[in-house]
Design a protein around this motif. Structure first.
Motif, PDB file in Angstrom:
ATOM      1  N   CYS A 157       2.779  -3.290   2.440  1.00  0.00           N
ATOM      2  CA  CYS A 157       2.553  -2.563   1.193  1.00  0.00           C
ATOM      3  C   CYS A 157       3.226  -3.302   0.042  1.00  0.00           C
ATOM      4  O   CYS A 157       4.416  -3.618   0.106  1.00  0.00           O
ATOM      5  N   LEU A 158       2.442  -3.590  -0.998  1.00  0.00           N
ATOM      6  CA  LEU A 158       2.959  -4.238  -2.199  1.00  0.00           C
ATOM      7  C   LEU A 158       2.852  -3.222  -3.323  1.00  0.00           C
ATOM      8  O   LEU A 158       1.775  -2.669  -3.558  1.00  0.00           O
ATOM      9  N   ILE A 159       3.974  -2.964  -4.000  1.00  0.00           N
ATOM     10  CA  ILE A 159       3.977  -1.865  -4.966  1.00  0.00           C
ATOM     11  C   ILE A 159       4.405  -2.328  -6.357  1.00  0.00           C
ATOM     12  O   ILE A 159       5.568  -2.707  -6.565  1.00  0.00           O
ATOM     13  N   GLU A 160       3.466  -2.324  -7.299  1.00  0.00           N
ATOM     14  CA  GLU A 160       3.807  -2.624  -8.687  1.00  0.00           C
ATOM     15  C   GLU A 160       4.360  -1.356  -9.340  1.00  0.00           C
ATOM     16  O   GLU A 160       3.947  -0.266  -9.001  1.00  0.00           O
ATOM     17  N   TRP A 161       5.264  -1.501 -10.294  1.00  0.00           N
ATOM     18  CA  TRP A 161       5.951  -0.365 -10.935  1.00  0.00           C
ATOM     19  C   TRP A 161       6.545   0.537  -9.852  1.00  0.00           C
ATOM     20  O   TRP A 161       6.175   1.708  -9.725  1.00  0.00           O
ATOM     21  N   PRO A 162       7.501  -0.003  -9.059  1.00  0.00           N
ATOM     22  CA  PRO A 162       7.907   0.676  -7.826  1.00  0.00           C
ATOM     23  C   PRO A 162       8.984   1.751  -7.976  1.00  0.00           C
ATOM     24  O   PRO A 162       9.434   2.287  -6.967  1.00  0.00           O
ATOM     25  N   GLY A 163       9.400   2.077  -9.197  1.00  0.00           N
ATOM     26  CA  GLY A 163      10.523   3.009  -9.388  1.00  0.00           C
ATOM     27  C   GLY A 163      10.475   4.245  -8.499  1.00  0.00           C
ATOM     28  O   GLY A 163      11.437   4.557  -7.793  1.00  0.00           O
ATOM     29  N   ILE A 164       9.348   4.938  -8.518  1.00  0.00           N
ATOM     30  CA  ILE A 164       9.200   6.168  -7.735  1.00  0.00           C
ATOM     31  C   ILE A 164       9.301   5.867  -6.237  1.00  0.00           C
ATOM     32  O   ILE A 164       9.961   6.591  -5.489  1.00  0.00           O
ATOM     33  N   ALA A 165       8.668   4.772  -5.817  1.00  0.00           N
ATOM     34  CA  ALA A 165       8.657   4.421  -4.393  1.00  0.00           C
ATOM     35  C   ALA A 165      10.059   4.066  -3.901  1.00  0.00           C
ATOM     36  O   ALA A 165      10.431   4.389  -2.772  1.00  0.00           O
ATOM     37  N   GLU A 166      10.846   3.409  -4.749  1.00  0.00           N
ATOM     38  CA  GLU A 166      12.213   3.036  -4.345  1.00  0.00           C
ATOM     39  C   GLU A 166      13.003   4.278  -3.974  1.00  0.00           C
ATOM     40  O   GLU A 166      13.700   4.311  -2.966  1.00  0.00           O
ATOM     41  N   ARG A 167      12.876   5.318  -4.792  1.00  0.00           N
ATOM     42  CA  ARG A 167      13.609   6.550  -4.491  1.00  0.00           C
ATOM     43  C   ARG A 167      13.049   7.201  -3.222  1.00  0.00           C
ATOM     44  O   ARG A 167      13.797   7.647  -2.363  1.00  0.00           O
ATOM     45  N   TYR A 168      11.716   7.205  -3.113  1.00  0.00           N
ATOM     46  CA  TYR A 168      11.074   7.839  -1.958  1.00  0.00           C
ATOM     47  C   TYR A 168      11.504   7.159  -0.656  1.00  0.00           C
ATOM     48  O   TYR A 168      11.702   7.803   0.365  1.00  0.00           O
ATOM     49  N   LEU A 169      11.638   5.825  -0.703  1.00  0.00           N
ATOM     50  CA  LEU A 169      11.961   5.065   0.508  1.00  0.00           C
ATOM     51  C   LEU A 169      13.467   4.812   0.639  1.00  0.00           C
ATOM     52  O   LEU A 169      13.887   3.921   1.387  1.00  0.00           O
ATOM     53  N   ASN A 170      14.254   5.577  -0.103  1.00  0.00           N
ATOM     54  CA  ASN A 170      15.707   5.394  -0.077  1.00  0.00           C
ATOM     55  C   ASN A 170      16.113   3.939  -0.288  1.00  0.00           C
ATOM     56  O   ASN A 170      17.021   3.438   0.358  1.00  0.00           O
ATOM     57  N   TYR A 171      15.443   3.296  -1.188  1.00  0.00           N
ATOM     58  CA  TYR A 171      15.735   1.906  -1.563  1.00  0.00           C
ATOM     59  C   TYR A 171      15.588   0.917  -0.402  1.00  0.00           C
ATOM     60  O   TYR A 171      16.064  -0.209  -0.478  1.00  0.00           O
ATOM     61  N   ASN A 172      14.921   1.353   0.649  1.00  0.00           N
ATOM     62  CA  ASN A 172      14.648   0.478   1.784  1.00  0.00           C
ATOM     63  C   ASN A 172      13.368  -0.307   1.494  1.00  0.00           C
ATOM     64  O   ASN A 172      12.340  -0.135   2.137  1.00  0.00           O
ATOM     65  N   ILE A 173      13.459  -1.180   0.508  1.00  0.00           N
ATOM     66  CA  ILE A 173      12.281  -1.871  -0.009  1.00  0.00           C
ATOM     67  C   ILE A 173      12.740  -3.229  -0.528  1.00  0.00           C
ATOM     68  O   ILE A 173      13.834  -3.338  -1.082  1.00  0.00           O
ATOM     69  N   LEU A 174      11.947  -4.235  -0.277  1.00  0.00           N
ATOM     70  CA  LEU A 174      12.297  -5.575  -0.742  1.00  0.00           C
ATOM     71  C   LEU A 174      11.830  -5.715  -2.186  1.00  0.00           C
ATOM     72  O   LEU A 174      10.642  -5.592  -2.473  1.00  0.00           O
TER      73      LEU A 174
END
Lengths: 343, 147
Positions: free
Chosen positions: B110-127
């Motif tokens: 999964c590649l996420i542009e404008w990832p602010g919301i996703a970072e919180r959702y994934l507990n910052y477990n995101i590269l």
């Protein structure tokens, strides 16, 4: 023939009833729910489509003065779009068709934009060149006859509507702000600044709109636009007019070039950006040069079920194998991406 | 998923084409199941970088901006790439409702542009890859943790 059509490919939930090619009702969620409940409507969730679809369908029936038992054909968008959203409308349509025992026609959303030019007073004539421009799509399509069309160009990055909305955002206008750019540009000088546009080598009919927003970004930075406390309205109008000039010129020039190459005299523009007044004016100038230019009524330029209904109805009456739509078409799956082979 | 990211490595791109190449190189380090956030202002090359990643995984589909559609799915030769753009989303519940958990599988990236919301959702477990403007108009600075 009475057709009921459902559209849920993206933000809008919409239902429409048609009698042959005539639209009897066309209900779109943002219009209905805005007046009914006021306030903000969450736009993207498939659950929202699910909540609204029954009510919108009944509203469409009510406004057309028809009953569910009057319906003889059901159409629904099968793609492209957001998968969760598509599934709601597609399965709703399939279920209704099974219950009412009437044929079901899955409809391609992009083809429906093309046929939205048959909904207005002056219908497009074949062969025509279709320019489809919206927030999610930018395509040039050569339509030779009913359901004989091919894609001759498309965007390689951002859609035209997206370039408008993102530029609006850079200018501090509220997203989506395409319409505000159009309105502002009427008061500005289109020759104020020249924003460059990319020209593509691979296919002369492809579009690239990603670069222009960067060009606007740098221009605003260089003049320190966002650090000025007092906004200069004249400056905003001039930037809007200059941006609009580049966008309109690009869309217009490529379309005209394609029309000449494929020797067609009919040009039909559709999709949300087709409501842009500057674009309409430029294309209408072609009428003096022997071209026929078609635009849908603004009600049919953004996503709506009426265009789905008309396209499905036309697909059905032009089909040699009508039995297909009585059972096999129920196997149609929702698909998120545009499939070129469908054209 | 990347568990212990090291220090930030910084790359300078001098053109959109170079950004595509940097994406291609970056993709070589990814594994199925990874989620990548692409953060940066408008026009900093996020979609170009995605094009490079997709090239690496042999995607034949056209890679375009998903701002309006919210997510584009591309099929590579071995894995699926889900290209999200959360620009239009307002909160985590909208992100959940576009079906992120359904897309986020062990067989896809999964590649996420404008990832602010996703970072919180994934507990910052995101590269997270960040994109900035550089010294000249065509320069872009692309940074991500060593992994």
């Amino acid at each position: 023939m009475i057709t009921l059509a459902i559209e849920t490919s993206c933000d809008e939930t919409s239902a429409s009833v048609l009698e042959n090619e005539k639209v009897m009702s066309n209900v779109i969620s943002s219009q209905l729910f805005h007046t009914k409940f006021g306030g903000v409507v969450p736009e993207v969730a498939s659950r929202e489509h699910l909540k609204k679809i029954t009510e919108i369908t009944y509203e469409a029936l009510k406004r057309s003065d028809k009953k569910l038992s009057d319906i003889e054909l059901i159409c629904a968008t099968s793609g492209p779009g957001l998968i969760g959203a598509l599934l709601i409308g597609l399965n709703f349509g399939k279920s209704l068709s099974a219950v009412l025992n009437v044929p079901f026609v899955p409809v391609n959303h992009i083809q429906a934009h093309l046929y939205s030019n048959f909904l207005s007073g002056q219908k497009a004539e074949f062969p025509f060149l279709g320019l489809i421009i919206s927030g999610g799509h930018t395509l040039l399509i050569l339509a030779e006859d009913f359901f004989k069309h091919k894609i001759i160009g498309s965007t390689v990055d951002d859609a035209a509507g997206e370039a408008y909305d993102k530029t609006a955002k850079l200018l501090g206008l509220e997203y989506p702000g395409g319409k505000q750019i159009d309105d502002n540009s009427k008061k500005g000088d289109k020759d104020f600044h020249k924003f460059p546009i990319s020209h593509l080598k691979n296919n002369e009919f492809d579009f690239s709109f990603s670069g222009i927003k960067t060009a606007v970004l740098y221009f605003l930075r260089d003049i320190d636009y966002n650090n000025n406390d007092i906004k200069d309205e004249k400056l905003l109008y001039d930037i809007c007019a200059s941006f609009q000039e580049t966008m309109v010129k690009t869309l217009f020039d490529k379309t005209l070039k394609a029309a000449k190459k494929f020797k067609v005299k009919n040009i039909a523009v559709s999709g949300g950006v087709s409501a842009n007044s500057g674009l309409r004016e430029r294309f209408y100038e072609l009428k003096e040069k022997g071209y026929n230019v078609y635009f849908p009524d603004t009600e049919y330029s953004t996503d709506n079920a009426a265009m789905i209904g008309l396209t499905g109805y036309l697909k059905f009456i032009h089909s040699k194998n009508k039995e297909y739509y009585k059972l096999e078409s129920l196997a149609q799956k929702a698909y998120p991406k545009l499939n070129y082979s469908e054209f | 998923m990347i568990s212990n990211p090291g220090k930030l490595s910084e790359h300078v791109s001098r053109s959109p084409e170079e950004t595509v190449l940097l994406g291609f190189e970056f993709a070589g380090k990814l594994s199925p199941g990874d989620t990548v956030g692409l953060a940066g202002e408008l026009g900093t090359g996020k979609t170009q970088f995605v094009k490079g990643i997709c090239d690496f995984f042999d995607v034949k589909d056209k890679v375009t901006s998903p701002t309006f559609n919210l997510v584009n799915e591309y099929r590579g030769s071995k894995i699926k790439i889900n290209h999200f753009d959360l620009y239009r989303l307002k909160n985590i519940s909208e992100f959940r409702e576009i079906g992120f958990d359904h897309y986020n599988t062990d067989e896809s990236i999964c590649l996420i542009e404008w990832p602010g919301i996703a970072e919180r959702y994934l507990n910052y477990n995101i590269l997270k890859v960040t994109f900035d403007h550089g010294k000249t108009d065509s320069d872009r600075i692309i940074s991500y943790p060593d992994f």
